[in-house]
Motif scaffolding. Structure first.
Motif, PDB file in Angstrom:
ATOM      1  N   SER A 133     -15.780  23.159   6.179  1.00  7.23           N
ATOM      2  CA  SER A 133     -17.213  22.913   6.091  1.00  7.23           C
ATOM      3  C   SER A 133     -17.966  23.943   6.923  1.00  7.23           C
ATOM      4  O   SER A 133     -17.411  24.544   7.854  1.00  7.23           O
ATOM      5  CB  SER A 133     -17.543  21.500   6.587  1.00  7.23           C
ATOM      6  N   ILE A 134     -19.232  24.149   6.590  1.00  6.34           N
ATOM      7  CA  ILE A 134     -20.055  25.111   7.329  1.00  6.34           C
ATOM      8  C   ILE A 134     -20.193  24.686   8.790  1.00  6.34           C
ATOM      9  O   ILE A 134     -20.187  25.520   9.701  1.00  6.34           O
ATOM     10  CB  ILE A 134     -21.426  25.251   6.659  1.00  6.34           C
ATOM     11  N   GLU A 135     -20.304  23.377   9.017  1.00  8.68           N
ATOM     12  CA  GLU A 135     -20.419  22.883  10.394  1.00  8.68           C
ATOM     13  C   GLU A 135     -19.159  23.198  11.192  1.00  8.68           C
ATOM     14  O   GLU A 135     -19.234  23.602  12.363  1.00  8.68           O
ATOM     15  CB  GLU A 135     -20.674  21.371  10.376  1.00  8.68           C
ATOM     16  N   THR A 136     -17.996  23.040  10.589  1.00 11.77           N
ATOM     17  CA  THR A 136     -16.741  23.338  11.280  1.00 11.77           C
ATOM     18  C   THR A 136     -16.642  24.816  11.616  1.00 11.77           C
ATOM     19  O   THR A 136     -16.264  25.190  12.728  1.00 11.77           O
ATOM     20  CB  THR A 136     -15.548  22.909  10.402  1.00 11.77           C
ATOM     21  N   ILE A 137     -16.986  25.670  10.677  1.00 12.11           N
ATOM     22  CA  ILE A 137     -16.923  27.115  10.914  1.00 12.11           C
ATOM     23  C   ILE A 137     -17.909  27.525  11.994  1.00 12.11           C
ATOM     24  O   ILE A 137     -17.595  28.327  12.886  1.00 12.11           O
ATOM     25  CB  ILE A 137     -17.188  27.869   9.601  1.00 12.11           C
ATOM     26  N   SER A 138     -19.117  26.970  11.955  1.00 11.47           N
ATOM     27  CA  SER A 138     -20.113  27.289  12.982  1.00 11.47           C
ATOM     28  C   SER A 138     -19.636  26.869  14.363  1.00 11.47           C
ATOM     29  O   SER A 138     -19.812  27.609  15.346  1.00 11.47           O
ATOM     30  CB  SER A 138     -21.437  26.605  12.632  1.00 11.47           C
ATOM     31  N   ARG A 139     -19.017  25.715  14.458  1.00 12.38           N
ATOM     32  CA  ARG A 139     -18.546  25.225  15.761  1.00 12.38           C
ATOM     33  C   ARG A 139     -17.432  26.103  16.309  1.00 12.38           C
ATOM     34  O   ARG A 139     -17.464  26.502  17.481  1.00 12.38           O
ATOM     35  CB  ARG A 139     -18.078  23.777  15.611  1.00 12.38           C
ATOM     36  N   TYR A 140     -16.459  26.437  15.463  1.00 12.77           N
ATOM     37  CA  TYR A 140     -15.372  27.294  15.929  1.00 12.77           C
ATOM     38  C   TYR A 140     -15.855  28.715  16.203  1.00 12.77           C
ATOM     39  O   TYR A 140     -15.332  29.396  17.093  1.00 12.77           O
ATOM     40  CB  TYR A 140     -14.240  27.313  14.902  1.00 12.77           C
ATOM     41  N   PHE A 141     -16.843  29.170  15.463  1.00 15.25           N
ATOM     42  CA  PHE A 141     -17.397  30.507  15.693  1.00 15.25           C
ATOM     43  C   PHE A 141     -17.975  30.601  17.103  1.00 15.25           C
ATOM     44  O   PHE A 141     -17.728  31.578  17.823  1.00 15.25           O
ATOM     45  CB  PHE A 141     -18.479  30.797  14.646  1.00 15.25           C
ATOM     46  N   GLN A 142     -18.739  29.603  17.515  1.00 13.75           N
ATOM     47  CA  GLN A 142     -19.319  29.604  18.856  1.00 13.75           C
ATOM     48  C   GLN A 142     -18.232  29.494  19.926  1.00 13.75           C
ATOM     49  O   GLN A 142     -18.334  30.135  20.986  1.00 13.75           O
ATOM     50  CB  GLN A 142     -20.317  28.455  18.986  1.00 13.75           C
TER      51      GLN A 142
END
Length: 312
Positions: A121-130
């Motif tokens: 999910s986009i939320e998962t990718i955003s969280r791991y990206f940070q």
């Protein structure tokens, strides 16, 4: 007697209705599981297959995908794991988290595109990206260090990185929607100091003064010096070329230097070009530095530093 019989018939009717609703509800749950979990299993299989392509590919393919070879990639992941900067979760390993981050910075991909490749999910990718961005920033003190080998310890210059500037900051960026990245580079093309975030219209001398005044800023060891271009002033620790004298390599061509000033400028130019080569290698590796990224401005500045750390 009739009253008791009526009660028994009513109770049996209620039980029959409840049983009917229960059976119907159970069938709906079974149908929903067959609809929901089927694609989830398929999605997990596709994700594992994509990760297997990365992990089992050769160095050439790995560089195309992650912008680094396999050995440095797994060494970086092991470093994050050893330092407890990142953690394996139930659903995602550190290798996958770092791979998603490298896809974003290496190819300037949006989270929506990465979500299709990694089936996250986009939320998962955003969280791991940070989380990965923070982990890379924690390596700054040991990955970006000042050299102390020879008297001339490197070259200093700046480069412009496209940026998306918020409205309240746009007056300082009038005429140039870029952020300035001023860096010191050794002669092995490694970054030894990075200052990012200044407006692209700022003069090189002003940025250098800012770097020297910071508590964690640029420091020149005694007896050492950096090569700088003619935009900087002559001062201890910084050696510019002679002005009003041929300097760039293309200006000489096949012509030999005519005096000692031109000979000095020729040697100066042939060494200082190292910093331009380092910037070229950095931007060719991480395409996010070629285009305006889809991130807040503070994150954009951190990304410039993170790319320099990964480059080293």
């Amino acid at each position: 007697m009739d009253f008791e019989a009526t009660r028994r018939r009513a109770a049996a009717f209620v039980v029959a209705i409840a049983a009917w609703f229960f059976v119907r509800f159970r069938r709906r749950c079974e149908d929903s599981r067959s609809v929901t979990y089927g694609p989830m299993v398929q999605r997990d299989m596709e994700r594992l297959a994509n990760l297997r392509v990365i992990y089992e590919s050769d160095d050439t393919r790995c560089v195309d995908l992650l912008r680094m070879k396999k050995a440095p990639f797994f060494q970086l992941c092991d470093l994050f794991r050893t330092r407890a900067l990142l953690r394996d979760s139930i659903n995602s390993t550190i290798e996958e988290q770092v791979a998603m981050f490298l896809h974003v910075v290496g190819h300037n991909q949006r989270f929506m595109v990465v979500s299709m490749s990694f089936r996250r999910s986009i939320e998962t990718i955003s969280r791991y990206f940070q989380e990965v961005l923070y982990a890379i920033g924690e390596l700054r003190s040991e990955m970006i260090v000042a050299p102390a080998t020879s008297d001339c310890i490197g070259a200093i210059d700046g480069t412009h990185v496209p940026a998306r500037v918020p409205a309240k900051m746009q007056p300082a960026f009038i005429g140039r929607k870029h952020t300035e990245c001023s860096s010191a580079v050794d002669f092995d093309l490694g970054f030894t100091y990075v200052l990012a975030g200044r407006e692209g219209s700022a003069h090189d001398a002003l940025i250098l003064a800012d770097a020297l005044e910071r508590d964690d800023g640029l420091r020149v060891p005694p007896g050492k010096f950096y090569l700088v271009d003619a935009g900087y002033a002559v001062r201890p620790g910084f050696l510019p070329p002679y002005r009003a004298t041929r300097y760039h390599l293309r200006e000489f061509g096949s012509n030999r230097p005519r005096d000692q000033k031109e000979l000095f400028n020729l040697r100066h130019s042939s060494l200082r070009v190292t910093v331009e080569r380092a910037f070229g290698a950095l931007k060719n590796r991480f395409k996010i530095l070629y285009n305006r990224p889809f991130h807040p401005y503070k994150t954009q500045v951190k990304l410039v530093l993170a790319c320099c750390i990964l480059h080293n």
